[in-house]
Scaffold this active site. Structure first.
Site, PDB file in Angstrom:
ATOM      1  N   GLN A   1     -46.755  21.696 -23.114  1.00 46.04           N
ATOM      2  CA  GLN A   1     -47.565  22.778 -23.678  1.00 46.04           C
ATOM      3  C   GLN A   1     -47.373  22.816 -25.193  1.00 46.04           C
ATOM      4  OE1 GLN A   1     -47.220  26.690 -21.913  1.00 46.04           O
ATOM      5  NE2 GLN A   1     -48.551  27.562 -23.471  1.00 46.04           N
ATOM      6  N   PHE A   2     -48.192  22.037 -25.898  1.00 45.21           N
ATOM      7  CA  PHE A   2     -48.046  21.928 -27.343  1.00 45.21           C
ATOM      8  C   PHE A   2     -48.269  23.252 -28.060  1.00 45.21           C
ATOM      9  CE2 PHE A   2     -52.609  21.633 -27.158  1.00 45.21           C
ATOM     10  CZ  PHE A   2     -53.066  22.084 -28.388  1.00 45.21           C
ATOM     11  N   THR A   3     -48.975  24.192 -27.446  1.00 46.41           N
ATOM     12  CA  THR A   3     -49.271  25.461 -28.123  1.00 46.41           C
ATOM     13  C   THR A   3     -48.020  26.292 -28.390  1.00 46.41           C
ATOM     14  OG1 THR A   3     -49.766  26.591 -26.038  1.00 46.41           O
ATOM     15  CG2 THR A   3     -51.617  25.561 -27.196  1.00 46.41           C
TER      16      THR A   3
END
Length: 146
Positions: A78-80
């Protein structure tokens, strides 16, 4: 590397209505790779995921780790989580690794986790995923490796 961990009774991740990974009691870890993450940081994150004491002992205190309990681990990229949200009304992702670097170190984390722990499930890197969970507590922690 960042991981948002949640103690769960169960969790699963679906892509296009297909379950990619599912676990019973254990930890759901949403993981973001940042620029400069490397082998030592990846190994340290795994140590923290397996060793962080978030499960109750006989007295009800959080003194037991995933390794102690034999719980399951669901790793979801989850890069966010690496977003810079300090100003404005739109997140900046300059603190997130490139997709290539993110995949490299997320995949490495998965490889290390599967070698060290008996039950590790994953989502699909870069896919639009639906994450379902029953949070236990709720108990949620933000982990980072410096």
């Amino acid at each position: 590397m960042i991981a948002l961990i949640q103690r769960v009774l169960s969790a699963r991740v679906d892509v296009d209505n297909e379950t990619m990974g599912a676990i019973g009691p254990g930890l759901l870890a949403l993981v973001a790779v940042q620029p400069g993450d490397d082998e030592p940081r990846t190994k340290r994150m795994l140590e923290r995921l397996l060793g962080y004491r978030v499960f109750a002992d006989e007295q009800g205190r959080m003194n037991r780790s995933l390794a102690d309990t034999g719980g399951e681990l669901l790793l979801v990229s989850q890069f966010t989580l690496a977003a810079d949200t300090r100003s404005g009304m739109r997140p900046s992702f300059t603190r997130a690794a490139t997709p290539e670097e993110g995949r490299r170190w997320f995949d490495r984390l998965v490889t290390l986790a599967r070698a060290a722990h008996p039950r590790v499930e994953i989502g699909r890197f870069g896919a639009h995923m639906k994450v379902h969970l029953v949070n236990d507590g709720p108990v949620t922690f933000w982990l980072e490796t410096p």
